[in-house]
Design a protein around this motif. Structure first.
Motif, PDB file in Angstrom:
ATOM      1  N   ALA A 532       0.877  -1.172   0.000  1.00  0.00           N
ATOM      2  CA  ALA A 532       0.000   0.000   0.000  1.00  0.00           C
ATOM      3  C   ALA A 532       0.911   1.218   0.000  1.00  0.00           C
ATOM      4  O   ALA A 532       1.658   1.445   0.958  1.00  0.00           O
ATOM      5  CB  ALA A 532      -0.908   0.000   1.220  1.00  0.00           C
ATOM      6  N   PHE A 533       0.857   1.980  -1.081  1.00  0.00           N
ATOM      7  CA  PHE A 533       1.779   3.098  -1.253  1.00  0.00           C
ATOM      8  C   PHE A 533       1.070   4.422  -0.990  1.00  0.00           C
ATOM      9  O   PHE A 533      -0.045   4.652  -1.473  1.00  0.00           O
ATOM     10  CB  PHE A 533       2.350   3.100  -2.669  1.00  0.00           C
ATOM     11  N   PHE A 534       1.738   5.312  -0.238  1.00  0.00           N
ATOM     12  CA  PHE A 534       1.200   6.628   0.089  1.00  0.00           C
ATOM     13  C   PHE A 534       2.279   7.667  -0.204  1.00  0.00           C
ATOM     14  O   PHE A 534       3.445   7.482   0.163  1.00  0.00           O
ATOM     15  CB  PHE A 534       0.840   6.732   1.580  1.00  0.00           C
ATOM     16  N   TYR A 535       1.885   8.766  -0.836  1.00  0.00           N
ATOM     17  CA  TYR A 535       2.842   9.852  -1.021  1.00  0.00           C
ATOM     18  C   TYR A 535       3.064  10.568   0.304  1.00  0.00           C
ATOM     19  O   TYR A 535       2.134  10.751   1.100  1.00  0.00           O
ATOM     20  CB  TYR A 535       2.344  10.844  -2.077  1.00  0.00           C
ATOM     21  N   THR A 536       4.303  10.983   0.534  1.00  0.00           N
ATOM     22  CA  THR A 536       4.639  11.750   1.730  1.00  0.00           C
ATOM     23  C   THR A 536       3.789  13.017   1.783  1.00  0.00           C
ATOM     24  O   THR A 536       3.630  13.702   0.787  1.00  0.00           O
ATOM     25  CB  THR A 536       6.125  12.125   1.718  1.00  0.00           C
ATOM     26  N   GLY A 537       3.252  13.302   2.948  1.00  0.00           N
ATOM     27  CA  GLY A 537       2.377  14.457   3.100  1.00  0.00           C
ATOM     28  C   GLY A 537       0.908  14.084   3.113  1.00  0.00           C
ATOM     29  O   GLY A 537       0.055  14.926   3.438  1.00  0.00           O
ATOM     30  N   ASN A 538       0.593  12.830   2.742  1.00  0.00           N
ATOM     31  CA  ASN A 538      -0.782  12.345   2.841  1.00  0.00           C
ATOM     32  C   ASN A 538      -1.273  12.590   4.269  1.00  0.00           C
ATOM     33  O   ASN A 538      -0.642  12.184   5.235  1.00  0.00           O
ATOM     34  CB  ASN A 538      -0.808  10.847   2.505  1.00  0.00           C
ATOM     35  N   LYS A 539      -2.409  13.239   4.401  1.00  0.00           N
ATOM     36  CA  LYS A 539      -2.855  13.704   5.713  1.00  0.00           C
ATOM     37  C   LYS A 539      -3.358  12.586   6.623  1.00  0.00           C
ATOM     38  O   LYS A 539      -3.582  12.810   7.822  1.00  0.00           O
ATOM     39  CB  LYS A 539      -3.945  14.768   5.539  1.00  0.00           C
ATOM     40  N   LYS A 540      -3.515  11.385   6.072  1.00  0.00           N
ATOM     41  CA  LYS A 540      -4.057  10.307   6.898  1.00  0.00           C
ATOM     42  C   LYS A 540      -3.073   9.162   7.138  1.00  0.00           C
ATOM     43  O   LYS A 540      -3.317   8.311   8.006  1.00  0.00           O
ATOM     44  CB  LYS A 540      -5.332   9.746   6.252  1.00  0.00           C
ATOM     45  N   THR A 541      -1.976   9.118   6.389  1.00  0.00           N
ATOM     46  CA  THR A 541      -1.062   7.976   6.493  1.00  0.00           C
ATOM     47  C   THR A 541      -0.606   7.731   7.920  1.00  0.00           C
ATOM     48  O   THR A 541      -0.545   6.588   8.390  1.00  0.00           O
ATOM     49  CB  THR A 541       0.177   8.193   5.601  1.00  0.00           C
ATOM     50  N   ASN A 542      -0.284   8.805   8.629  1.00  0.00           N
ATOM     51  CA  ASN A 542       0.303   8.620   9.957  1.00  0.00           C
ATOM     52  C   ASN A 542      -0.711   8.288  11.046  1.00  0.00           C
ATOM     53  O   ASN A 542      -0.327   8.139  12.212  1.00  0.00           O
ATOM     54  CB  ASN A 542       1.142   9.843  10.333  1.00  0.00           C
ATOM     55  N   TYR A 543      -1.978   8.130  10.669  1.00  0.00           N
ATOM     56  CA  TYR A 543      -2.911   7.502  11.599  1.00  0.00           C
ATOM     57  C   TYR A 543      -2.570   6.015  11.765  1.00  0.00           C
ATOM     58  O   TYR A 543      -3.045   5.359  12.687  1.00  0.00           O
ATOM     59  CB  TYR A 543      -4.354   7.632  11.098  1.00  0.00           C
ATOM     60  N   LEU A 544      -1.747   5.493  10.844  1.00  0.00           N
ATOM     61  CA  LEU A 544      -1.444   4.064  10.801  1.00  0.00           C
ATOM     62  C   LEU A 544      -0.071   3.714  11.348  1.00  0.00           C
ATOM     63  O   LEU A 544       0.256   2.535  11.491  1.00  0.00           O
ATOM     64  CB  LEU A 544      -1.530   3.562   9.350  1.00  0.00           C
ATOM     65  N   THR A 545       0.763   4.712  11.647  1.00  0.00           N
ATOM     66  CA  THR A 545       2.174   4.450  11.943  1.00  0.00           C
ATOM     67  C   THR A 545       2.466   4.495  13.443  1.00  0.00           C
ATOM     68  O   THR A 545       1.790   5.179  14.208  1.00  0.00           O
ATOM     69  CB  THR A 545       3.068   5.471  11.220  1.00  0.00           C
ATOM     70  N   PRO A 546       3.510   3.767  13.870  1.00  0.00           N
ATOM     71  CA  PRO A 546       3.814   3.666  15.306  1.00  0.00           C
ATOM     72  C   PRO A 546       4.594   4.856  15.848  1.00  0.00           C
ATOM     73  O   PRO A 546       5.597   5.266  15.248  1.00  0.00           O
ATOM     74  CB  PRO A 546       4.677   2.395  15.380  1.00  0.00           C
ATOM     75  N   ASN A 547       4.134   5.411  16.961  1.00  0.00           N
ATOM     76  CA  ASN A 547       4.911   6.462  17.617  1.00  0.00           C
ATOM     77  C   ASN A 547       5.889   5.802  18.598  1.00  0.00           C
ATOM     78  O   ASN A 547       5.838   5.998  19.807  1.00  0.00           O
ATOM     79  CB  ASN A 547       4.003   7.480  18.315  1.00  0.00           C
TER      80      ASN A 547
END
Length: 568
Positions: A532-547
């Motif tokens: 699943a590819f997302f361009y950097t800056g996508n406003k929703k991608t980081n709802y999925l990433t680990p802090n």
């Protein structure tokens, strides 16, 4: 605009353009070998940005004087040890660090690590003691350029223009712009770059292509590294990396007796063991003989300040927190400069919740997503209205900025804000702007070859494919030619391969162990299956990433995640 003055591009990219004002227009400088008289798309878009003109407090416009007084009073009232200074990379000029000088003296908590290159940078440093690229002439003089996890023609358009007639090999899960221009495209499975580096090293030895002179100098480390490559059958790498052995042979046949450069991107190290992964790639390069030659070498995102003495930094004993694990709610006051963590930091939901529970100050040129959660927004003056120096992390050349237009009345530069606060609190003064800029003008750093090289001798990496099910997708991010991180034209789609079973314009819910979000699908043959590819800056991608921080460098590991996708 004042003609015949220089302008340095402040943006977060490899090329660090040098421009100049000619007949009231900003044009690329012909005196700079990298810019070579041309400006890139991002610089052109930057010149069209709608910059903030007035400070905002409690959603109302106020004057600059009022905003500075509010900031000063809040800082006086706060316990300095319970404030956070958080800086992004919206402007990479040397003088932008002036504000950090104040907050260091004030006693704020600072961040450590990186949202960008930290893991890979540490891996390079562990092997060579410093993260420094070879002189760009070595790239220009090479015959073959291996582009490893980097969309070189998009993210480094000026550097690419200098070498566009070379033969390219691309290693990337995505069929990027540079992959389409390449002689060979190895469409590798995510987080298996270290395995491919080991496999390439094994084949290099089998075909007697190793650099014996280099290895003799570093015999002990190289033998340990080579032992790692022999820990499993050669054929087993095909299934895990997705790369046929025939392509490995094809690559080595192409580079044999050639001058080889390797340009490595950030995608390969956005994982828990990012330092180990990058170090494997660098060790393969050393084994092949790429290092310490008259031409070629390995390029990564280097330490732009290497060899210079930081003219605005001041020593302090401030507490530091991993930039990947910041809990904004833990602080009474958060000062955010040139950053947009609501979009750019991992785990967007936790970022927003944290910002809602602190007094937030945004110091920025444009009104971004994070400003929506700020109590006080202070406009930074345009880069056209302040003097500065830009040191590049892509090459060794410097760019300088002079004032070409007056600053807007209610904006302030980083240097002037730091000076104001330092005087207000009675701290040690900064050097003058003239003194700082003259230092960089008069100091020439010779990028010498590294004196030592240590091959990676132990490997402990947990593959993502080990826990992947048939329904999982790998998360991959990459740069767009129309945007830069969260600036300019943002693409909020998720890109999937046709084999995913979804269609164009499907609305899908994507879930990870850290959150979920709804995206609209775009189908593309350029995307690797099960990615699943997302361009950097996508406003929703980081709802999925680990802090969470990576293994060693306190940095983010955005791609250390497996996704589930279903129709929304």
């Amino acid at each position: 605009m004042n003609s015949n003055k220089k302008v340095a591009c402040p943006m977060d990219c490899y090329d660090a353009c040098q421009a100049e004002v000619v007949d009231n227009n900003i044009k690329g400088s012909k005196d700079n070998i990298v810019t070579s008289g041309k400006l890139c798309v991002n610089f052109a878009q930057l010149l069209k940005e709608d910059n903030l003109k007035n400070p905002i407090f409690d959603n109302k416009e106020i004057s600059l004087d009022e905003s500075l007084e509010i900031l000063s009073e809040k800082l006086k009232e706060a316990d300095s040890s319970n404030t956070l200074f958080y800086t992004g990379s919206g402007n990479l000029g040397v003088l932008q660090n002036s504000t950090k000088n104040f907050f260091t003296q004030y006693g704020s908590v600072l961040t450590k690590g990186s949202l960008c290159d930290g893991g890979g940078g540490l891996g390079i440093e562990q092997g060579r003691t410093a993260v420094v690229n070879p002189p760009i002439e070595k790239l220009i003089d090479s015959d073959i350029i291996i582009v490893w996890g980097r969309n070189f023609s998009v993210t480094s358009s000026h550097m690419y223009n200098l070498v566009k007639d070379k033969t390219f090999i691309t290693i990337d899960p995505i069929k990027t712009d540079i992959a389409k221009k390449s002689k060979i495209h190895m469409q590798i499975n995510p987080k298996t770059d270290y395995e491919l580096a080991l496999l390439l090293t094994r084949f290099t030895h089998m075909q007697d292509m190793e650099d014996e002179e280099f290895l003799e100098e570093y015999t002990e480390g190289s033998e340990w590294f080579f032992d790692i490559t022999r820990n499993r059958p050669v054929v087993s790498y095909e299934a895990t990396t997705g790369i046929p052995l025939s392509q490995v042979n094809e690559l080595l046949e192409l580079v044999e007796n050639k001058k080889v450069s390797i340009v490595v991107g950030l995608g390969v190290q956005k994982y828990f063991e990012g330092a180990q992964i990058l170090r494997c790639i660098d060790s393969f390069a050393a084994y092949l003989g790429v290092h310490k030659k008259d031409s070629g070498g390995v390029w990564y995102l280097s330490d732009s300040g290497y060899g210079y003495e930081n003219q605005v930094k001041i020593a302090g004993k401030n507490k530091k927190v991993s930039v990947a694990e910041v809990d904004f709610s833990s602080y009474d006051l958060v000062f955010i400069q040139g950053g947009n963590p609501v979009v750019s930091a991992p785990n967007t939901k936790s970022v927003i919740e944290g910002l809602k529970n602190s007094f937030v100050v945004c110091f920025t040129t444009t009104y971004n997503d994070t400003c929506e959660y700020a109590d006080l927004v202070i406009p930074s003056s345009s880069f056209l209205s302040k003097r500065d120096v830009r040191l590049s992390y892509g090459h060794e050349y410097k760019a300088f900025s002079e004032i070409v237009e007056p600053a807007l009345e209610n904006t302030i530069s980083e240097y002037k804000l730091a000076t104001y606060l330092i005087e207000k609190f009675g701290f040690k003064s900064l050097k003058s702007e003239n003194e700082i800029i003259d230092y960089y003008k008069n100091t020439n750093v010779v990028h010498e070859e590294f004196e030592t090289f240590e091959f990676i001798e132990e490997l402990d990496i947990e593959p993502l494919y080990k826990n992947k099910t048939s329904s999982n997708f790998y998360l991959i991010t990459g740069k767009s030619k129309n945007s830069l991180n969260s600036q300019f034209t943002i693409d909020n789609h998720v890109y999937l391969h046709p084999s995913s079973g979804f269609k164009n314009e499907d609305n899908v819910k994507i879930t990870s162990p850290y959150g979920e979000a709804v995206f609209t699908v775009m189908i593309s043959e350029d995307i690797k299956e099960q990615c699943a590819f997302f361009y950097t800056g996508n406003k929703k991608t980081n709802y999925l990433t680990p802090n969470k921080a990576d293994e060693e460098s306190f940095s983010a590991m955005f791609q250390e995640v497996l996704l589930e996708i279903e129709l929304s």
